[in-house]
Design an enzyme around this catalytic site. Structure first.
Site, mmCIF file in Angstrom:
data_model
loop_
_atom_site.group_PDB
_atom_site.id
_atom_site.type_symbol
_atom_site.label_atom_id
_atom_site.label_comp_id
_atom_site.label_asym_id
_atom_site.label_seq_id
_atom_site.Cartn_x
_atom_site.Cartn_y
_atom_site.Cartn_z
ATOM 1 N N CYS A 1 6.948 -0.015 -13.752
ATOM 2 C CA CYS A 1 5.967 -0.781 -14.534
ATOM 3 C C CYS A 1 6.246 -0.668 -16.036
ATOM 4 C CB CYS A 1 4.551 -0.338 -14.176
ATOM 5 S SG CYS A 1 3.292 -1.524 -14.684
ATOM 6 N N HIS B 1 4.646 -1.472 -8.250
ATOM 7 C CA HIS B 1 4.285 -0.095 -7.909
ATOM 8 C C HIS B 1 4.702 0.272 -6.483
ATOM 9 C CE1 HIS B 1 1.782 0.847 -11.471
ATOM 10 N NE2 HIS B 1 1.672 -0.466 -11.511
ATOM 11 N N GLU C 1 4.770 3.150 -5.256
ATOM 12 C CA GLU C 1 3.966 4.276 -4.769
ATOM 13 C C GLU C 1 2.612 3.819 -4.231
ATOM 14 O OE1 GLU C 1 1.862 3.217 -8.271
ATOM 15 O OE2 GLU C 1 4.012 3.363 -7.918
#
Length: 381
Positions: A259, A353, A355
């Site tokens: 990001c 993202h 994660e």
């Protein structure tokens, strides 16, 4: 909203004068920020606690929010970071066995001013057409014209350096789960707790460093790789971390960024960045990984993007750079990679993202790619 709480009026005023009248949701008071919308139908607790939303007022496009309440396991950081919260139809009660309190109670406890009962579809369409803009929410001011003056006097996101405001002030270590394979220095620019956890799952010992960390600080932990996290603000206003990254690339340190870490990687390589009209925020964004040809459904939260050529490679002082991922909705750059003259990978980043807590998990393999990169650069592949 709890049955015991009496609802009070609230108004929302955009900087172009568009006004919405609703009811107070969360804390009473007044707040200002950049109005943005999130298209996720779930994961509101992770959204609220994502430091990347610092100084932003988040509009949820899903109409019904709060039905699973708030628990103590899912926060992505130590607190709620959004400047304000906008929902259409808040849940009257929590209905999850994991819930410890209602969302309304949590917003009030943390002093987050919100508004409910407004037409969030109309507000979202307005932001799509006019672009993200400053906004104010108030339960104490009933005159839209007066609130509008304060909105227009509030700070803008363009030109704002915010990573230092959300970063940890002290370094800490997230130990590897199981056998430790490598050590990673992770610069906290607004890091989400799930990120070092995903690396720890793969045998990486993660030393999380403040945003103000220097290249010497990174070297001091014996880092085998460098990671830059997500975070808020304008990448063009964040210069120290770009210089540190350039030094690390000069050292040949393997790099992975997510990001904000993608935007700073782009600037370190010589590309520009720019502000998107209304950004990408949600957990349903399609991205193509050009390395594999795979299309992933991904989680996004970004209002800025890298200005890099979609085709071909660009020669930089650190190697050949190219765009590795592209958003299929609008061709926005969603990833970069850097290779040496022999074509071997030196560093990479993604704008979204991998994660993602609350999902989706299509891109979790990128953490494996980071481990492989470190292994290859150390000659252990």
């Amino acid at each position: 909203m709890s049955a015991a709480q009496t609802s009070t009026g609230a108004i929302l005023v955009l900087e172009d004068g568009r006004t919405f009248h609703g009811e107070s949701y969360g804390a009473a008071g007044e707040t200002f920020g950049e109005a943005v919308f999130n298209t996720g139908m779930t994961g509101y607790q992770e959204t609220l606690t994502d430091p990347s939303y610092h100084r932003q007022v988040v509009v949820m496009t899903a109409p019904h929010i709060g039905n699973t309440g708030v628990n103590d396991e899912d926060p992505e950081s130590r607190r709620i970071w959004v400047a304000g919260y906008v929902v259409r139809d808040p849940a009257r009660r929590s209905s999850s066995w994991r819930a410890r309190r209602t969302l309304d109670e949590e917003l009030r406890e943390q002093g987050v001013v919100g508004i409910s009962g407004i037409d969030t579809r109309a507000l979202t369409r307005h932001l799509r057409e006019r672009g993200a803009m400053r906004v104010g929410i108030s339960t104490v001011e009933s005159d839209p014209a007066v609130l509008l003056e304060r909105v227009r006097a509030s700070g803008e996101m363009a030109g704002a350096e915010l990573a230092s405001q959300v970063s940890t002030t002290e370094s800490y270590v997230v130990p590897a789960l199981g056998e430790r394979r490598y050590t990673v220095a992770a610069l906290d620019l607004g890091i989400k707790s799930m990120t070092p956890h995903r690396m720890a799952e793969r045998g990486l010992e993660v030393h999380v460093l403040p945003a103000t960390a220097t290249l010497d600080d990174i070297r001091a932990v014996g880092a085998d790789g460098l990671f830059y996290s997500n975070g808020p603000g304008d990448p063009a206003a964040t210069t120290h971390q770009v210089e540190v990254l350039q030094g690390a690339l000069g050292d040949g340190l393997p790099y992975f960024g997510i990001c904000f870490g993608n935007q700073l990687f782009g600037r370190a390589l010589g590309f520009g960045t720019y502000k998107l009209k209304y950004g990408h925020r949600g957990i349903n964004q399609p991205v193509m990984d050009r390395t594999t040809g795979k299309v992933e459904v991904t989680s996004h939260n970004h209002g800025f993007a890298v200005d890099a050529p979609l085709e071909g490679t660009s020669t930089t002082p650190y190697g050949e750079a190219s765009v590795s991922h592209v958003c299929l909705n609008d061709d926005v750059v969603e990833g970069l990679e850097l290779r040496d003259p022999e074509g071997k990978l030196k560093g990479f980043s993604v704008q979204y993202h991998p994660e993602a807590a609350a999902g989706p998990h299509d891109a979790a393999y990128l953490f494996d790619r980071f481990v492989d990169l470190i292994s290859e650069r150390k000659g252990e592949a």
